[in-house]
Design a protein around this motif. Structure first.
Motif, PDB file in Angstrom:
ATOM      1  N   ARG A  73       0.823  -1.214   0.000  1.00 42.07           N
ATOM      2  CA  ARG A  73       0.000   0.000   0.000  1.00 42.07           C
ATOM      3  C   ARG A  73       0.854   1.261   0.000  1.00 42.07           C
ATOM      4  O   ARG A  73       0.513   2.249  -0.659  1.00 42.07           O
ATOM      5  N   ASN A  74       1.975   1.230   0.727  1.00 49.51           N
ATOM      6  CA  ASN A  74       2.869   2.388   0.720  1.00 49.51           C
ATOM      7  C   ASN A  74       3.443   2.617  -0.676  1.00 49.51           C
ATOM      8  O   ASN A  74       3.519   3.754  -1.148  1.00 49.51           O
ATOM      9  N   ASP A  77       0.736   4.017  -2.952  1.00 49.54           N
ATOM     10  CA  ASP A  77       0.487   5.441  -2.709  1.00 49.54           C
ATOM     11  C   ASP A  77       1.593   6.308  -3.320  1.00 49.54           C
ATOM     12  O   ASP A  77       1.315   7.380  -3.869  1.00 49.54           O
TER      13      ASP A  77
END
Length: 209
Positions: A73-74, A77
């Motif tokens: 997810r990092n 993003d």
């Protein structure tokens, strides 16, 4: 953002409604105590605690799951933020091209291909149009803006290369200029849309019946 902090944030976000349900259950239990008495409230305590245990267990499972997903997810993003930044730069470049009366040949190729104006031109549509524009110029089907003697020398060398086996074709600079008028003429003749310049192919009119 660190993976533990990301996992904690995602867990709180996903389970915020369940935590509110726990608070609601406790408040209901207190209200039941004052309204119905201690006996009734004590009968409901096991159900409230069962709900709390369920929420805590779900929160632990969700945290472990979010912890495993946090690195992905990092990175996602970061990628989305970079794409948004690149998109903003592309929009700025397209706005700049709209105001111009002439373009570098590589810019014209990007406009014809409908791709962001970046140099060097990436393989694909932009590079195909770049080579096609050069070919059209060498065959006297496209006008470019540069030193007339230099342009004529390039064409002479090209004609010679077709007659003399082994002679390389002349290199054409990607930064040679083409006017907007000439680019639009070429696009119209070949039914190519350039949305950035307000040019869309004209459909043939229906014949009267």
């Amino acid at each position: 953002m660190g993976i533990f902090r990301r996992a904690f944030t995602d867990t709180v976000t996903h389970l915020s409604a369940l935590f509110l349900a726990i608070i609601g259950g406790v408040i209901s239990l207190i209200a039941l105590y004052f309204l119905k008495g201690e006996t009734m409230a004590l009968e409901e305590i096991p159900y409230v605690f069962a709900g709390i245990i369920g929420v805590v267990g779900g929160a632990i499972f969700a945290f472990i799951w979010n912890l495993a997903c946090a690195p992905y997810r990092n990175e996602r993003d970061k990628r989305l933020a970079l794409e948004a930044k690149i998109g903003a730069v592309d929009d700025k470049e397209i706005s700049r091209l709209k105001r111009q009366d002439s373009f570098f040949l590589w810019e014209a190729a990007c406009l014809l291909a409908g791709v962001p104006p970046r140099y060097p031109v990436a393989p694909g549509g932009g590079s195909v149009y770049l080579e096609k524009l050069k070919f059209e110029f060498l065959n006297d089907r496209l006008s470019l803006v540069d030193n007339e003697q230099r342009l004529e020398h390039i064409k002479t060398m090209y004609r010679a290369s077709k007659l003399i086996h082994g002679l390389e074709h002349p290199a054409i600079d990607d930064n040679i200029i083409i006017t907007k008028t000439e680019l639009i003429r070429y696009a119209k003749e070949n039914s190519i849309e350039i949305i950035e310049l307000g040019l869309t192919p004209q459909l043939p009119a229906d014949k009267p019946t």
